[in-house]
Write a protein that holds these residues in place. Structure first.
Motif, short mmCIF file in Angstrom:
data_model
loop_
_atom_site.label_atom_id
_atom_site.label_comp_id
_atom_site.label_asym_id
_atom_site.label_seq_id
_atom_site.Cartn_x
_atom_site.Cartn_y
_atom_site.Cartn_z
N ARG A 72 0.85 -1.19 0.00
CA ARG A 72 0.00 0.00 0.00
C ARG A 72 0.88 1.24 0.00
O ARG A 72 2.07 1.18 0.27
CB ARG A 72 -0.90 0.00 1.23
CG ARG A 72 -1.79 -1.21 1.25
CD ARG A 72 -3.02 -0.96 2.10
NE ARG A 72 -3.95 -2.03 1.88
CZ ARG A 72 -4.86 -2.04 0.91
NH1 ARG A 72 -4.96 -1.05 0.09
NH2 ARG A 72 -5.68 -3.06 0.76
N ARG A 73 0.27 2.37 -0.27
CA ARG A 73 1.01 3.62 -0.34
C ARG A 73 1.57 3.99 1.03
O ARG A 73 0.87 3.94 2.03
CB ARG A 73 0.10 4.73 -0.83
CG ARG A 73 0.82 6.01 -1.15
CD ARG A 73 -0.10 6.98 -1.81
NE ARG A 73 -0.86 7.77 -0.88
CZ ARG A 73 -0.37 8.76 -0.14
NH1 ARG A 73 0.91 9.04 -0.20
NH2 ARG A 73 -1.13 9.45 0.66
N LYS A 74 2.82 4.34 1.08
CA LYS A 74 3.45 4.78 2.32
C LYS A 74 3.25 6.28 2.48
O LYS A 74 3.16 7.02 1.52
CB LYS A 74 4.95 4.47 2.31
CG LYS A 74 5.26 2.99 2.26
CD LYS A 74 4.80 2.33 3.52
CE LYS A 74 5.09 0.86 3.47
NZ LYS A 74 4.52 0.13 4.57
N LEU A 75 3.17 6.70 3.71
CA LEU A 75 2.98 8.11 4.01
C LEU A 75 4.25 8.90 3.71
O LEU A 75 5.36 8.42 3.93
CB LEU A 75 2.60 8.27 5.48
CG LEU A 75 1.32 7.52 5.87
CD1 LEU A 75 1.17 7.51 7.37
CD2 LEU A 75 0.13 8.14 5.22
N SER A 76 4.06 10.11 3.22
CA SER A 76 5.22 10.91 2.84
C SER A 76 5.70 11.84 3.95
O SER A 76 6.83 12.31 3.92
CB SER A 76 4.91 11.73 1.59
OG SER A 76 3.83 12.60 1.85
N TYR A 88 0.46 11.51 8.05
CA TYR A 88 0.17 10.45 9.01
C TYR A 88 -0.79 10.95 10.08
O TYR A 88 -1.77 10.28 10.41
CB TYR A 88 1.50 9.98 9.62
CG TYR A 88 1.38 9.22 10.91
CD1 TYR A 88 1.05 7.88 10.92
CD2 TYR A 88 1.65 9.84 12.13
CE1 TYR A 88 0.96 7.17 12.11
CE2 TYR A 88 1.56 9.15 13.32
CZ TYR A 88 1.21 7.82 13.30
OH TYR A 88 1.12 7.13 14.47
N ASN A 124 -0.31 3.67 9.42
CA ASN A 124 0.98 3.00 9.22
C ASN A 124 0.89 1.88 8.20
O ASN A 124 1.84 1.60 7.48
CB ASN A 124 1.51 2.44 10.54
CG ASN A 124 2.17 3.48 11.38
OD1 ASN A 124 2.72 4.45 10.86
ND2 ASN A 124 2.11 3.31 12.68
N GLY A 151 -1.00 1.91 5.64
CA GLY A 151 -1.28 2.46 4.32
C GLY A 151 -2.75 2.67 4.03
O GLY A 151 -3.13 2.97 2.91
N LEU A 169 -5.48 5.08 4.23
CA LEU A 169 -5.65 6.51 4.48
C LEU A 169 -7.08 6.96 4.32
O LEU A 169 -7.48 7.98 4.88
CB LEU A 169 -4.75 7.31 3.54
CG LEU A 169 -3.27 6.91 3.55
CD1 LEU A 169 -2.50 7.78 2.58
CD2 LEU A 169 -2.70 7.00 4.93
N ASP A 210 -9.68 2.80 0.66
CA ASP A 210 -8.61 1.83 0.88
C ASP A 210 -9.13 0.60 1.60
O ASP A 210 -8.66 -0.51 1.37
CB ASP A 210 -7.47 2.45 1.69
CG ASP A 210 -6.80 3.60 0.96
OD1 ASP A 210 -6.82 3.62 -0.29
OD2 ASP A 210 -6.25 4.48 1.64
#
Length: 110
Positions: A37-41, A46, A68, A70, A72, A76
Motif C-alpha cells: 500500500r502507499r506509504k505516508l510521505s 500520518y 501506518n 497504508g 488513508l 482503501d
C-alpha cells in the motif's frame, strides 16, 4: 581468513553471512501475502489520516495503525480483504466491526 590467506566463503555470492541454498530473504507471515500500500510521505499526512479515522469512531491507536499500514481513506478499506484488515496490529474486534461497517460489507462470524 584461512591459514593460506584466502577467505573462507560459504556461498558463490561472496557473502560469508549468507547460508548456502538461500536465494533471497525469508519472508513469512501475512505481510508477505498482502500487496504494498502507499506509504505516508510526512508526519503531517500520518497525523491527518490518524485523526480522520478517529473522527470515524475508531480509537486513535487504531487510526495510527491503519495509517501506518497504508489505509488513508475509506476507499482503501474497500480494496482490502477481511484477513488483511484483521492482521493489522492494534485492530481489535470492535474496531474491525467499525471498519467493516465503513466499508459497507458484512463481517463474517467465526
Amino acid at each position: 581468513m584461512t591459514h593460506d590467506g584466502s577467505r573462507n566463503v560459504s556461498s558463490s555470492s561472496g557473502n560469508p553471512y549468507r547460508k548456502e541454498g538461500l536465494r533471497g530473504p525469508l519472508i513469512s507471515g501475512f505481510g508477505a501475502m498482502s500487496h504494498i500500500r502507499r506509504k505516508l510521505s510526512s508526519f503531517e499526512e500520518y497525523w491527518r489520516a490518524s485523526k480522520a479515522w478517529e473522527r470515524q469512531g475508531l480509537p486513535l491507536g487504531t487510526g495510527r495503525a491503519l495509517a501506518n499500514a497504508g489505509f488513508l481513506k475509506v476507499d482503501d478499506l474497500r480494496s482490502a480483504n477481511a484477513l488483511e484488515l484483521a492482521s493489522i496490529p492494534r485492530v481489535g474486534r470492535k474496531s474491525l466491526a467499525i471498519l467493516h461497517k465503513l466499508a459497507n460489507r458484512t463481517q463474517a462470524r467465526p
